[in-house]
Design an enzyme around this catalytic site. Structure first.
Site, short mmCIF file in Angstrom:
data_model
loop_
_atom_site.label_atom_id
_atom_site.label_comp_id
_atom_site.label_asym_id
_atom_site.label_seq_id
_atom_site.Cartn_x
_atom_site.Cartn_y
_atom_site.Cartn_z
N GLY A 58 13.40 -11.30 -8.31
CA GLY A 58 13.02 -12.61 -7.79
C GLY A 58 14.13 -13.18 -6.93
O GLY A 58 15.21 -12.60 -6.81
N LYS A 115 -26.88 -5.04 5.08
CA LYS A 115 -26.72 -5.64 6.40
C LYS A 115 -25.24 -5.82 6.82
O LYS A 115 -24.87 -5.47 7.94
CB LYS A 115 -27.49 -6.97 6.47
CG LYS A 115 -27.60 -7.62 7.87
CD LYS A 115 -28.33 -6.81 8.91
CE LYS A 115 -29.81 -6.63 8.71
NZ LYS A 115 -30.68 -7.77 8.77
N GLU A 145 23.77 -17.67 -6.33
CA GLU A 145 22.51 -17.82 -5.59
C GLU A 145 21.84 -19.15 -5.97
O GLU A 145 21.30 -19.85 -5.12
CB GLU A 145 21.56 -16.66 -5.91
CG GLU A 145 20.21 -16.77 -5.21
CD GLU A 145 19.32 -15.54 -5.41
OE1 GLU A 145 19.72 -14.60 -6.12
OE2 GLU A 145 18.21 -15.54 -4.84
N HIS A 156 15.41 -0.97 -8.58
CA HIS A 156 13.97 -1.13 -8.85
C HIS A 156 13.33 0.21 -9.23
O HIS A 156 12.76 0.88 -8.37
CB HIS A 156 13.27 -1.68 -7.61
CG HIS A 156 13.63 -3.09 -7.30
ND1 HIS A 156 12.92 -4.17 -7.78
CD2 HIS A 156 14.64 -3.61 -6.56
CE1 HIS A 156 13.47 -5.29 -7.35
NE2 HIS A 156 14.51 -4.98 -6.61
N ASP A 166 0.82 -1.21 0.00
CA ASP A 166 0.00 0.00 0.00
C ASP A 166 0.85 1.27 0.00
O ASP A 166 0.41 2.32 -0.46
CB ASP A 166 -0.97 0.02 1.19
CG ASP A 166 -2.25 -0.75 0.87
OD1 ASP A 166 -2.61 -0.84 -0.32
OD2 ASP A 166 -2.88 -1.29 1.81
N GLU A 216 10.65 0.64 -10.58
CA GLU A 216 9.18 0.59 -10.46
C GLU A 216 8.68 1.23 -9.16
O GLU A 216 7.50 1.55 -9.05
CB GLU A 216 8.68 -0.86 -10.58
CG GLU A 216 8.95 -1.78 -9.40
CD GLU A 216 10.31 -2.47 -9.44
OE1 GLU A 216 11.22 -1.96 -10.12
OE2 GLU A 216 10.46 -3.53 -8.78
N GLN A 243 -24.02 -2.61 8.12
CA GLN A 243 -24.56 -2.29 9.45
C GLN A 243 -23.82 -3.08 10.54
O GLN A 243 -23.50 -2.56 11.60
CB GLN A 243 -26.05 -2.65 9.53
CG GLN A 243 -26.92 -1.88 8.56
CD GLN A 243 -28.36 -2.40 8.59
OE1 GLN A 243 -28.89 -2.73 9.65
NE2 GLN A 243 -29.00 -2.50 7.45
N GLU A 283 -4.15 4.43 7.90
CA GLU A 283 -4.96 3.29 7.46
C GLU A 283 -4.70 2.12 8.39
O GLU A 283 -3.55 1.79 8.69
CB GLU A 283 -4.56 2.92 6.02
CG GLU A 283 -5.33 1.71 5.50
CD GLU A 283 -4.82 1.18 4.16
OE1 GLU A 283 -4.14 1.93 3.41
OE2 GLU A 283 -5.09 0.00 3.87
N CYS A 320 16.56 -6.10 -11.42
CA CYS A 320 17.16 -6.82 -10.31
C CYS A 320 17.50 -8.26 -10.71
O CYS A 320 18.42 -8.45 -11.49
CB CYS A 320 16.24 -6.75 -9.08
SG CYS A 320 17.18 -6.94 -7.56
N ASP A 367 -11.70 -8.42 13.43
CA ASP A 367 -10.56 -9.33 13.59
C ASP A 367 -10.03 -9.20 15.01
O ASP A 367 -9.95 -8.10 15.56
CB ASP A 367 -9.39 -8.92 12.68
CG ASP A 367 -9.70 -9.11 11.21
OD1 ASP A 367 -10.71 -9.77 10.90
OD2 ASP A 367 -8.93 -8.59 10.38
N ILE A 368 -9.62 -10.33 15.58
CA ILE A 368 -9.03 -10.28 16.92
C ILE A 368 -7.76 -9.44 16.90
O ILE A 368 -7.53 -8.58 17.74
CB ILE A 368 -8.70 -11.70 17.41
CG1 ILE A 368 -10.00 -12.48 17.64
CG2 ILE A 368 -7.86 -11.66 18.70
CD1 ILE A 368 -9.79 -13.93 18.01
N1 GLN Z 1 17.85 -12.65 -5.65
C1 GLN Z 1 18.63 -11.57 -6.17
C2 GLN Z 1 19.54 -10.97 -5.13
O1 GLN Z 1 19.31 -11.10 -3.95
C3 GLN Z 1 17.74 -10.49 -6.76
C4 GLN Z 1 16.86 -9.82 -5.77
C5 GLN Z 1 15.70 -9.12 -6.40
O2 GLN Z 1 15.36 -9.37 -7.54
N2 GLN Z 1 15.04 -8.25 -5.66
O3 GLN Z 1 20.50 -10.34 -5.48
#
Ligand code: GLN
Length: 546
Positions: free
Chosen positions: A355, A189, A406, A508, A71, A510, A192, A140, A382, A147-148
């Site tokens: 990822g 309802k 990795e 990133h 969010d 985005e 309400q 927010e 990334c 919810d408990i």
């Molecule tokens: N897994 C990769 C890293 O840790 C890329 C991380 C990602 O895409 N946010 O470098």
């Protein structure tokens, strides 16, 4: 003195509270008010950074390097509110602060309890989130009334509003008017009952925002008003949008939410703002000049929220050119067994998002290879950028065994390798390279052309990096380094300089794209894809004629 708006949700989750909250911020900012936004999440994770995207959708990274709820992305896309590590608190973060204080002896002699210690700490977090100089702080509350786990948060905001006094706090409750197809009517309802839940704990909503598929009738409005103890003019309809979520501020303005907020917070000294920029945006979305298709190849493709900011940024980039974007969502793993051409054929651009882990990586690499060989505009972000480097190393530079450590810690040529400072890291939460770092853009690159600047600040979230041991080899094979984090000599961007768009970035972008200010990388990626779609259609026309 700062005034506060508390946004709660009822009936069901996923009502779009974040979007509604962002839209409220738009209306208030247009009145010239300085707004801050904060989200309080009732789950026990200290932040969502350790959750799978399947659980929680995308992890949104702030400029100052906090891993937060998605969010925050809506808040930043809709408004200019400063979003940082204080903008998102959770049950986990509140409790860990209280427990730390207890160990330090700050409550010496006392039994530490939910009330008052947890609820006091929540109020402290709210104070901290309302940044200095804020006219209106919007808070927010995650979860659903009843919810408990959200109870301590509701009790805390009740106390907080009580202390502020009348006229300085406003409770906005978002509910659902479900439509029953069998009887062909909408039901009040659940609304309400959800308001009843809030009243049980001492919160009387001032304004009800009612999500509905169809327009609410005046009888329904009167009924909700009577049974929920809310004036009719404070029962606001929020009908499902036709074209884009960016219509929501305009719809809520038309439905009277702005007026209701003015009444409750005494804002009549401010003037209703001009939303013509949002109106213009709505029109662009409603009548695009064409449709461009972008493939997104990722591991969490089934869940739209997992790549929320990516899809939004692609839409911003397209709408900047008055085009609409269609997504072809492809599960990366499928690109291993199936021919990438069958999966990707006909797309105008390929985006490979971030990822983690081995699963899906080979599929991403195959998709990238196909796109590179077929001159498809390609954008790696990334992990996507890292996959572009591996693909180029293997298939063009001829680096045998090229991989990321990795996926294979013992690989022969780790062209992507764990960052030195990550080697000793054991805790998983909040320990990646996070947040904004300066990136020097190298001259004579596409990246420099696109940004038109030689230094940018972009946000990160990773542990692995481009391995400089292979830089010379990769560069001489044609994969240019385009952006550098100078303090560490870290390659942050790679590209094929002679292509309209073949670019991978370690960061990133985005997280920094807004509908009214699309990120230049997304805007340019989309323009390359649109150009490619034109070439595509010319070619198929020619084929038809031939
Ligand atoms: N897994 C990769 C890293 O840790 C890329 C991380 C990602 O895409 N946010 O470098």
């Amino acid at each position: 003195m700062t005034q506060f708006i508390f946004v709660t949700g009822g009936v069901v989750s996923s009502l779009g509270k974040g979007i509604t909250t962002g839209a409220i911020a738009v209306l208030l900012e247009k009145r010239g008010l300085k707004v801050s936004i904060q989200k309080l999440d009732p789950y026990i994770n200290v932040d969502p950074g350790t959750m799978s995207p399947f659980e929680h959708g995308e992890v949104y990274v702030t400029e100052d390097g906090a891993e937060t709820d998605l969010d925050m992305g809506h808040y930043e896309r809709f408004s200019h509110a400063p979003i940082n590590r204080y903008s998102n608190a959770t049950t986990g973060s509140i409790y860990s602060t209280v427990i730390r204080k207890e160990r330090r002896g700050e409550y010496l002699g006392k039994t530490v309890q939910v009330i008052p210690h947890i609820t006091d700490q929540i109020q402290e977090a709210i104070q901290q989130g309302a940044q200095r100089g804020t006219d209106i702080a919007i808070i927010e509350i995650g979860g659903t009334a009843g919810d408990i786990e959200s109870l301590p948060f509701l009790e805390a905001i009740r106390q907080f509003a009580h202390k502020l006094g009348k006229g300085n706090a406003c409770f906005v409750h978002l509910t659902l008017l479900p439509f029953l197809a069998a009887s062909g009517e909408m039901k009040t309802k659940p609304t309400q009952q959800s308001v009843g839940k809030l009243r049980e704990i001492g919160i009387q909503p001032d304004i009800l925002v009612c999500r509905c598929e169809q327009a609410m009738t005046s009888e329904m409005r009167s009924k909700i008003s009577l049974f929920c103890n809310v004036d009719e003019c404070d029962v606001i309809q929020e009908k499902d949008v036709d074209t884009t979520i960016y219509e929501v501020p305009l719809d809520l303005l038309r439905e009277g939410l702005d007026d209701a907020l003015v009444r409750h917070l005494g804002l009549s000294h401010t003037r209703a703002g001009d939303l013509s920029d949002w109106e213009d945006l709505r029109q662009r979305f409603a009548s695009p000049e064409g449709v461009v298709e972008i493939a997104v190849v990722g591991k969490y493709i089934e869940l739209h929220d997992a790549y929320k900011s990516i899809y939004e940024s692609l839409a911003h980039g397209a709408i900047h050119h008055k085009w609409k974007v269609r997504f072809r969502k492809i599960a990366a793993e499928n690109c291993v067994d199936e021919d990438p051409k069958t999966l990707l054929g006909g797309v105008h651009g390929l985006l490979v998002p971030g990822g983690f882990g081995e699963r899906g990586l080979e599929g991403k690499i195959r998709a990238i290879q196909w796109a590179r060989e077929n001159n498809i505009p390609t954008f790696g972000i990334c992990f996507g950028m890292q996959a572009m480097v591996i693909e180029y190393a293997r298939n063009v530079a001829g680096i045998e065994g090229a991989h990321t450590s990795e996926a294979d810690p013992n690989c022969k040529a780790p062209v992507i390798d764990l960052m030195k400072e990550q080697e000793s890291v054991e805790d998983k939460g909040g320990t990646m390279r996070l947040g904004a770092y300066p990136c020097r853009i190298l001259p004579n690159t596409r990246l420099a052309e696109i940004y038109g600047r030689d230094m940018v600040l972009e946000r990160h979230r990773h542990r692995w990096e481009y391995n400089n041991d292979y830089r010379r080899e990769l560069e001489s094979a044609g994969l240019s380094s385009a952006g550098i984090y100078e303090a560490r000599g870290l390659v942050e961007a790679v590209e094929l300089t002679d292509r309209p768009f073949y670019l991978g970035v370690q960061y990133h972008p985005e997280y920094k794209s807004k509908p009214l200010e699309p990120h230049p990388l997304f805007a340019t990626f989309l323009s390359a894809a649109i150009a490619h779609s034109n070439v595509d259609s010319e070619e198929s026309n020619n084929k038809v004629q031939a």
